[in-house]
Design a protein around this motif. Structure first.
Motif, PDB file in Angstrom:
ATOM      1  N   UNK A   1     -35.175  29.128  22.915  1.00 51.03           N
ATOM      2  CA  UNK A   1     -36.489  29.387  22.307  1.00 51.03           C
ATOM      3  C   UNK A   1     -36.533  30.649  21.440  1.00 51.03           C
ATOM      4  N   UNK A   2     -35.597  31.571  21.657  1.00 49.68           N
ATOM      5  CA  UNK A   2     -35.576  32.787  20.843  1.00 49.68           C
ATOM      6  C   UNK A   2     -34.590  32.693  19.689  1.00 49.68           C
ATOM      7  N   UNK A   3     -33.971  31.499  19.515  1.00 46.22           N
ATOM      8  CA  UNK A   3     -33.061  31.295  18.392  1.00 46.22           C
ATOM      9  C   UNK A   3     -31.613  31.584  18.682  1.00 46.22           C
ATOM     10  N   UNK A   4     -31.265  31.783  19.944  1.00 47.17           N
ATOM     11  CA  UNK A   4     -29.889  32.084  20.333  1.00 47.17           C
ATOM     12  C   UNK A   4     -29.107  30.789  20.542  1.00 47.17           C
ATOM     13  N   UNK A   5     -27.846  30.750  20.095  1.00 44.91           N
ATOM     14  CA  UNK A   5     -27.005  29.567  20.277  1.00 44.91           C
ATOM     15  C   UNK A   5     -26.691  29.374  21.755  1.00 44.91           C
ATOM     16  N   UNK A   6     -26.710  28.110  22.189  1.00 42.36           N
ATOM     17  CA  UNK A   6     -26.464  27.791  23.586  1.00 42.36           C
ATOM     18  C   UNK A   6     -25.459  26.652  23.729  1.00 42.36           C
ATOM     19  N   UNK A   7     -24.770  26.669  24.862  1.00 41.95           N
ATOM     20  CA  UNK A   7     -23.918  25.548  25.252  1.00 41.95           C
ATOM     21  C   UNK A   7     -24.606  24.846  26.409  1.00 41.95           C
ATOM     22  N   UNK A   8     -24.931  23.558  26.242  1.00 41.30           N
ATOM     23  CA  UNK A   8     -25.599  22.794  27.296  1.00 41.30           C
ATOM     24  C   UNK A   8     -24.897  21.449  27.442  1.00 41.30           C
ATOM     25  N   UNK A   9     -24.206  21.281  28.560  1.00 42.80           N
ATOM     26  CA  UNK A   9     -23.420  20.075  28.792  1.00 42.80           C
ATOM     27  C   UNK A   9     -24.136  19.053  29.664  1.00 42.80           C
ATOM     28  N   UNK A  10     -25.255  19.450  30.288  1.00 37.52           N
ATOM     29  CA  UNK A  10     -25.937  18.572  31.233  1.00 37.52           C
ATOM     30  C   UNK A  10     -27.267  18.096  30.653  1.00 37.52           C
ATOM     31  N   UNK A  11     -27.695  16.889  31.057  1.00 39.42           N
ATOM     32  CA  UNK A  11     -28.962  16.350  30.581  1.00 39.42           C
ATOM     33  C   UNK A  11     -30.117  16.955  31.374  1.00 39.42           C
ATOM     34  N   UNK A  12     -31.332  16.863  30.828  1.00 35.51           N
ATOM     35  CA  UNK A  12     -32.510  17.371  31.528  1.00 35.51           C
ATOM     36  C   UNK A  12     -32.746  16.608  32.824  1.00 35.51           C
ATOM     37  N   UNK A  13     -32.459  15.315  32.836  1.00 36.07           N
ATOM     38  CA  UNK A  13     -32.624  14.528  34.053  1.00 36.07           C
ATOM     39  C   UNK A  13     -31.668  14.980  35.148  1.00 36.07           C
ATOM     40  N   UNK A  14     -30.438  15.309  34.752  1.00 39.40           N
ATOM     41  CA  UNK A  14     -29.474  15.811  35.721  1.00 39.40           C
ATOM     42  C   UNK A  14     -29.950  17.125  36.327  1.00 39.40           C
ATOM     43  N   UNK A  15     -30.452  18.015  35.472  1.00 42.67           N
ATOM     44  CA  UNK A  15     -30.933  19.313  35.951  1.00 42.67           C
ATOM     45  C   UNK A  15     -32.150  19.149  36.847  1.00 42.67           C
ATOM     46  N   UNK A  16     -33.050  18.238  36.487  1.00 44.20           N
ATOM     47  CA  UNK A  16     -34.247  18.003  37.293  1.00 44.20           C
ATOM     48  C   UNK A  16     -33.872  17.476  38.674  1.00 44.20           C
ATOM     49  N   UNK A  17     -32.894  16.576  38.725  1.00 45.15           N
ATOM     50  CA  UNK A  17     -32.437  16.043  40.014  1.00 45.15           C
ATOM     51  C   UNK A  17     -31.834  17.158  40.873  1.00 45.15           C
ATOM     52  N   UNK A  18     -31.028  18.012  40.251  1.00 46.77           N
ATOM     53  CA  UNK A  18     -30.418  19.135  40.968  1.00 46.77           C
ATOM     54  C   UNK A  18     -31.497  20.082  41.500  1.00 46.77           C
TER      55      UNK A  18
END
Length: 268
Positions: free
Chosen positions: A26-43
Motif C-alpha cells: 500500500x505504500x508503493x514498496x515492491x513485495x514478493x508474495x507466493x501465497x494466495x489470499x485464500x491460503x493465508x485466510x485458511x492459515x
C-alpha cells in the motif's frame, strides 16, 4: 571458481528482484508474495481457532465491549478486497502488552495491552497497526521471503560443497547471521513502520485522534522499562523512530480525522 560463484549469486539476486517486483504494498514498496489470499485466510483461521483452545479467553464484559467497540470502527474502513466479512475479535487474558490480526478477519487483544493503552484512541492505534499488517499482506511476504532465503542458502551451500570450498560450514553459518541481520531484521522493521502508517490512516478515518498514537508509543517505551534490544538487532523500530515517523505523517492524518463522519465513543 570465484567467478562462477559470484555469477551464481548475481543470477539468484536478479531473479529474486524480478519476482519481488510483481507485487506492490500500500505504500508503493515492491513485495514478493507466493501465497494466495485464500491460503493465508485458511492459515489465519486455523491459527486463531488453535489459540482459542490453548489460551484463556476473557469473559469480562467491560473489556470485551470496549475492545469490540474500537475494533468495529477500525475494521469498517478495511478495503473489501482485503476481507469482506465479519471480523472475529477475542480478548485473551494475558499480561503481555500485545495484540495481533490475522488474514481471514481475526483480531486478538491481550488484557495486558489495556493497562498501557489508556483510552480508545491509543487502543485504536494498536488495532489499526495490527490490521495494517493484514492489509499489506506482511504475513504472505514474510513466508514468501523465508522460502526464497531458504532456497538461496541451500543453493549457496551446494555451490560451496561442489567446489570443495574450505570451511564451508562456517561460511554458511556466517551467511545465515548475515541474512538475519542484513535482510530479515530490517525487513521486519520495514513491516512495522509500514503498519504504523497504515494504522495511522485507519484510526484517523475511523474518527480517532491520530495524535494519540504518539502517546501510545511513549507509554510503550515506559512500559518496556528500557529492556529493549538495540534497534539494529531488533525486529521492531525503536519507540523514538516510530514517533518521528508518525509525527512526519500527522498533518495528513489529522485532515482525515477532521473530515470523517465517524465519532467513536468507546469506554473501558
Amino acid at each position: 571458481m570465484k567467478k562462477r560463484f559470484l555469477q551464481s549469486l548475481v543470477i539468484a539476486a536478479t531473479t529474486a528482484t524480478l519476482v519481488a517486483a510483481c507485487a506492490t504494498s500500500p505504500t508503493g514498496r515492491s513485495q514478493l508474495k507466493l501465497y494466495s489470499k485464500n491460503q493465508l485466510a485458511d492459515m489465519g483461521t486455523q491459527a486463531f481457532d488453535s489459540m482459542k483452545t490453548e489460551q484463556k479467553v476473557s469473559k469480562t464484559p467491560v473489556e470485551n465491549e470496549f475492545v469490540t467497540c474500537v475494533a468495529s470502527y477500525i475494521t469498517k474502513h478495511v478495503p473489501k478486497e482485503v476481507f469482506d466479512g465479519t471480523w472475529e475479535l477475542v480478548v485473551f487474558e494475558d499480561e503481555q502488552v500485545n495484540a495481533f490480526a490475522l488474514p481471514g478477519g481475526k483480531i486478538g487483544v491481550y488484557t495486558g495491552l489495556l493497562n498501557v493503552a489508556e483510552n480508545q484512541h491509543q487502543l485504536a492505534a494498536v488495532i489499526g497497526h495490527e490490521v495494517g499488517h493484514v492489509i499489506a499482506e506482511h504475513g504472505n511476504e514474510r513466508m514468501s521471503n523465508s522460502a526464497l532465503i531458504g532456497i538461496g542458502l541451500e543453493a549457496t551451500n551446494q555451490i560451496l560443497q561442489s567446489n570443495e570450498v574450505g570451511s564451508s560450514n562456517m561460511i554458511m553459518a556466517a551467511i545465515g547471521v548475515g541474512v538475519q541481520v542484513g535482510v530479515q531484521l530490517p525487513f521486519s522493521r520495514t513491516h512495522e513502520s509500514e503498519a504504523d502508517l497504515i494504522g495511522l490512516d485507519l484510526m484517523a478515518r475511523a474518527g480517532f485522534d491520530p495524535r494519540q498514537s504518539v502517546n501510545l508509543w511513549q507509554n510503550m517505551d515506559k512500559a518496556s522499562g528500557g529492556n529493549r534490544p538495540l534497534e539494529f538487532m531488533s525486529t521492531h523500530p525503536s519507540p523514538n523512530t516510530r514517533i518521528k515517523d508518525l509525527q512526519a505523517n500527522m498533518a495528513k492524518a489529522q485532515q482525515l480525522a477532521s473530515s470523517t463522519n465517524d465519532k467513536p465513543n468507546c469506554h473501558k
